[in-house]
Motif scaffolding. Structure first.
Motif, PDB file in Angstrom:
ATOM      1  N   PHE A 204       0.808  -1.334  -0.017  1.00 22.00           N
ATOM      2  CA  PHE A 204      -0.203   0.086  -0.165  1.00 22.00           C
ATOM      3  C   PHE A 204       0.841   1.311  -0.147  1.00 22.00           C
ATOM      4  CE2 PHE A 204      -2.336  -2.877   2.784  1.00 22.00           C
ATOM      5  CZ  PHE A 204      -2.832  -3.865   1.938  1.00 22.00           C
ATOM      6  N   PRO A 205       0.612   1.957  -1.127  1.00 18.27           N
ATOM      7  CA  PRO A 205       1.556   2.989  -0.901  1.00 18.27           C
ATOM      8  C   PRO A 205       1.398   4.108   0.027  1.00 18.27           C
ATOM      9  CG  PRO A 205       0.177   2.899  -3.211  1.00 18.27           C
ATOM     10  CD  PRO A 205       0.062   2.075  -2.047  1.00 18.27           C
ATOM     11  N   HIS A 206       0.205   4.185   0.270  1.00 12.75           N
ATOM     12  CA  HIS A 206      -0.083   5.747   0.894  1.00 12.75           C
ATOM     13  C   HIS A 206       0.311   5.226   2.848  1.00 12.75           C
ATOM     14  CE1 HIS A 206      -2.939   2.631   1.391  1.00 12.75           C
ATOM     15  NE2 HIS A 206      -3.891   3.363   2.877  1.00 12.75           N
ATOM     16  N   LEU A 207       1.068   4.572   3.031  1.00 11.54           N
ATOM     17  CA  LEU A 207       1.710   4.324   3.918  1.00 11.54           C
ATOM     18  C   LEU A 207       3.022   3.124   3.908  1.00 11.54           C
ATOM     19  CD1 LEU A 207      -1.842   1.253   5.087  1.00 11.54           C
ATOM     20  CD2 LEU A 207      -1.786   3.560   5.534  1.00 11.54           C
TER      21      LEU A 207
ATOM     22  N   PHE B  41       0.246  22.391  -1.745  1.00 10.11           N
ATOM     23  CA  PHE B  41       1.041  22.095  -0.597  1.00 10.11           C
ATOM     24  C   PHE B  41       0.667  21.210   0.125  1.00 10.11           C
ATOM     25  CE2 PHE B  41       0.746  22.158   3.908  1.00 10.11           C
ATOM     26  CZ  PHE B  41       2.088  21.939   4.684  1.00 10.11           C
ATOM     27  N   ILE B  42      -0.829  20.229  -0.104  1.00  8.45           N
ATOM     28  CA  ILE B  42      -0.607  18.939   0.874  1.00  8.45           C
ATOM     29  C   ILE B  42      -0.406  17.938  -0.573  1.00  8.45           C
ATOM     30  CG2 ILE B  42      -2.924  17.185   1.210  1.00  8.45           C
ATOM     31  CD1 ILE B  42      -1.967  19.632   3.266  1.00  8.45           C
TER      32      ILE B  42
ATOM     33  N   THR C 256      -6.039  11.431  -2.566  1.00  4.12           N
ATOM     34  CA  THR C 256      -4.962  11.990  -2.476  1.00  4.12           C
ATOM     35  C   THR C 256      -4.773  12.039  -4.006  1.00  4.12           C
ATOM     36  OG1 THR C 256      -4.029  10.320  -0.590  1.00  4.12           O
ATOM     37  CG2 THR C 256      -2.798  12.029  -2.072  1.00  4.12           C
ATOM     38  N   ILE C 257      -5.097  10.876  -4.933  1.00  2.11           N
ATOM     39  CA  ILE C 257      -5.303  11.258  -6.060  1.00  2.11           C
ATOM     40  C   ILE C 257      -6.127  12.746  -6.697  1.00  2.11           C
ATOM     41  CG2 ILE C 257      -5.458  10.091  -8.608  1.00  2.11           C
ATOM     42  CD1 ILE C 257      -4.487   7.509  -7.372  1.00  2.11           C
TER      43      ILE C 257
END
Lengths: 257, 372
Positions: A105-108, B361-362, B290-291
């Motif tokens: 999982f790339p976000h973790l 920024f985020i 996020t994307i």
């Protein structure tokens, strides 16, 4: 009567890790798995090989119900796979899987990848889960990468994290679906070493791979598949030195140079 | 000619680049004068700026009138900021009773008190901040603004106006549109046909109708369908209309993000035994959102600006207040409307630009350290 029958089943299931009997699967009209019969005992290490499109990955993915089979019986750790979602989840808790493309999982972070399932599925306290994760990251020899994100690691390191992540659930069975096929040649060995290490520890495992040297080294039995069926099953020595089926000989002639 | 066989005996260290590829002159040449066409465009752009900027500065600052009681002050060629000063309270609060303005200010402070710790990643305790922003603040804001309890004077929403209405509609609209958009996006990808068809239908209906129509419906047609005696506050109707309308756009933006999550992510989560809800909440949504940040912020900015459309159902937001104030005969002079609209533009721009910069920024922060 039924009492003794139950006993027989539970006794058998204590030695048998995976049982597949008469398993068939179709993708639309394509007959992907044909009458698969395979029993994997506890502690046994099975390597599945064969040409691409032969159904190796489909077979291994049926074991933890990432693919559903349409006929036949699959019993994993004494639990028969049906459409019942609870049973499927139960089987998935007991089997770890490592994929060709890692699927981290790339976000973790690496550590969070490892603790996610123990915390949410096993309801383990965070601190305990992190303790176990660090232990296993040490075992795959990358404890120093725990705080990094998967994207910052090399392919070989990512695959070792994926192995640690699967092991964090304390699975009884490990499934490897071409774990080294997406790796640069320089990184294959570090991943295979970790898998060999697991194998010598007595973990029940099923490995789909093209690494014939590895197969010879760790496999108790080798399963050769072609066209959705099992063509030959045998111990490594006779399998490599005296293959019995013509299709096996043709395949080995291509891959062993 | 290179030898046929070769073995390196020493490693070549890194050398500095040739002269003229670094420094400000090289930068100018590379970015502004790289080709004759680019040089021409650069010169034209500079000429255009020289032609437009000085008059604008003269109008807004040099010739501008900053103080004055009525139109007589603003007969010159400069902006009439005296008008904005005289009407400033009206632009901020509308017809909200002046003695009660402090209540609006307190709500503003409470909002900032939640927004700042939320927006700065380094400040810990995000869980409590979210709880404050989603539960404590809305209740406090409603009690303070509306009054009629705890000894506060009752101020009906018909007296609210100006920037207060703009912000109330925008913030509440976003709070409706975002979660509803996430739900609609997930529902549109559901395996259950009924849910999928319902979500698709809702999204397509709301996207196929102009916002002005939605607002008219909310203001004119909805009361016809409600049983007599039941009334829903007009401001509330407008907020719900805008929130639901934009949830359809939000859903499509988020669906785009969901579609970009590779199948392997679902399979990795499944193989670990995570349930469907856990897969969505822990693995898929964080990545998809996020994307989608650029698209989500784009939608939020559009929503923010479209709050000015509530004017057509006689709600007086910032722009509406400014427009109605320009009709004041005390200020009937040529420079007044332009000054009022310029003031509105500056406020809208400042708020939208901050949102845009914050989202950048985020994005950078979330992308930092984890290249795919």
């Amino acid at each position: 009567m039924s009492d003794t029958a139950d006993k027989v089943v539970s006794q058998r299931s204590s030695e048998v890790a995976i049982e597949m009997a008469g398993v068939n699967k179709w993708y639309g009209a394509f007959h992907a798995l044909r009458d698969i019969d395979l029993t994997v005992n506890r502690g046994e290490r099975i390597v599945i090989c064969g040409p691409s499109g032969s159904g190796k990955s489909t077979l291994i993915r049926c074991v933890n119900a990432l693919e559903s089979h349409q006929s036949g019986r699959i019993v994993v750790d004494g639990i028969e796979l049906t459409h019942d979602l609870r049973r499927i989840d139960e089987v998935r808790r007991e089997t770890g899987m490592v994929f060709q493309s890692f699927n981290l999982f790339p976000h973790l972070t690496v550590l969070e990848n490892c603790t996610l399932a123990p915390i949410w599925v096993r309801k383990m306290p965070k601190r305990d889960a992190e303790g176990i994760a660090m232990q296993l990251l040490e075992r795959v020899r990358i404890p120093e990468q725990a705080a990094k994100y998967p994207g910052q690691l090399s392919g070989g390191q990512q695959q070792r994290v994926a192995i640690a992540r699967a092991l964090c659930m304390r699975p009884k069975i490990m499934l490897f679906d071409e774990p080294t096929s997406a790796l640069d040649p320089e990184m294959i060995k570090e991943v295979l070493d970790v898998i060999v290490d697991l194998a010598t520890d007595g973990m029940t495992m099923v490995v789909v791979t093209h690494e014939m040297g590895f197969a010879r080294q760790v496999a108790d039995r080798i399963v050769f598949m072609a066209d959705g069926q099992i063509v030959e099953v045998g111990e490594p020595e006779p399998f490599f030195t005296a293959p019995r089926h013509a299709r096996t000989r043709e395949f080995l002639g291509q891959v062993l140079r | 000619m290179a030898p046929r066989n070769f073995v390196r005996t020493e490693i070549i260290p890194a050398q500095p680049p040739p002269a003229g590829t670094l420094g400000p002159l090289a930068w100018l040449r590379a970015h502004l004068f790289s080709t004759p066409a680019n040089a021409a465009i650069t010169i034209l752009a500079v000429l255009f700026l020289a032609w437009t900027i000085p008059p604008l500065i003269r109008w807004a600052f040099v010739d501008a009138v900053w103080t004055g009681e009525n139109r007589e002050a603003c007969v010159g060629a400069g902006a009439c900021w005296a008008f904005v000063r005289a009407k400033f309270d009206l632009f901020m609060y509308g017809q909200y009773p002046p003695a009660q303005h402090w209540r609006v200010n307190v709500v503003g402070l409470l909002f900032v008190a939640g927004l700042v710790p939320m927006a700065i990643p380094a400040i810990p305790g995000k869980r409590w901040t979210v709880l404050y922003l989603l539960v404590v603040f809305p209740v406090a804001a409603f009690i303070l603004l509306r009054g009629g309890m705890f000894g506060l004077t009752d101020v009906p929403t018909t007296r609210w106006g100006g920037l207060l209405v703009t912000l109330v509609v925008a913030v509440t609209g976003i709070v409706i549109a975002f979660p509803l958009g996430v739900l609609l996006a997930l529902a549109r990808r559901s395996r259950l046909p009924l849910i999928r068809v319902l979500a698709t239908g809702l999204i397509e209906i709301w996207r196929g109708v102009p916002l002005v129509t939605v607002l008219f419906m909310a203001s004119v047609m909805l009361p016809i369908f409600l049983p007599s005696g039941v009334t829903i506050d007009k401001l509330l109707r407008a907020i719900i209309g805008i929130g639901v309308f934009y949830s359809a756009y939000m859903a499509e933006v988020i669906r785009g993000g969901l579609q970009s999550i590779p199948r392997g992510q679902y399979e990795g989560a499944m193989a670990l035994g995570l349930s469907g809800l856990q897969r969505t909440w822990l693995v898929v949504l964080p990545q998809a959102l996020t994307i989608s940040i650029p698209g989500i912020v784009n939608t939020i900015i559009a929503l923010f600006k479209d709050t000015s459309l509530v004017l057509i159902i006689a709600l007086y937001d910032l722009l509406g207040m400014i427009q109605s104030a320009t009709n004041d005969s005390n200020w009937a002079v040529a420079q007044v409307p332009a000054s009022g609209y310029a003031f509105a533009a500056v406020i809208y721009w400042a708020l939208c630009f901050s949102m845009s910069r914050y989202s950048l920024f985020i994005e950078r922060r979330r992308a930092a350290g984890r290249p795919r």
